[in-house]
Design an enzyme around this catalytic site. Structure first.
Site: not given
Length: 100
Positions: A24-25, A28-29, A85
């Site tokens: 999920h991240d 973004e990361d 989350d």
């Protein structure tokens, strides 16, 4: 973290949800793209990850506003990942409350 909450606490067995929870991240990361996620994990996983990914180019308050605005129209799978989350983040705050 998020996948553990879904699997062990919520009893989720949907592999797409669990894979999306693990990823999920990622966009973004890291430098990973949605296309790369789709190549390795399939279109369904990519769609869920895309639904729960914030646009880091936007200011934080705008990202939060969009999260609230988009939540009702999210897929059930994305809702599961997003809720797990949020729960994980709240537990982190409880464990490691920032000073000040």
């Amino acid at each position: 973290g998020v996948a553990r909450i879904l699997a062990h606490e919520a009893g989720v067995t949907d592999v797409v949800v669990l894979q999306a929870a693990l990823l999920h991240d990622t966009v973004e990361d890291t430098d990973t793209t949605f296309s790369e996620i789709e190549e390795r994990f399939g279109e369904e996983v990519r769609r869920v990850v895309e639904e729960v990914t914030d646009d880091k180019a936007l200011p934080k308050m705008e990202r939060k506003r969009l999260q609230v605005e988009r939540a009702p129209g999210s897929s059930p799978r994305a809702k599961l990942v997003k809720l797990a989350d949020k729960l994980h983040n709240l537990r982190d705050l409880n464990r490691c409350t920032p000073e000040g």
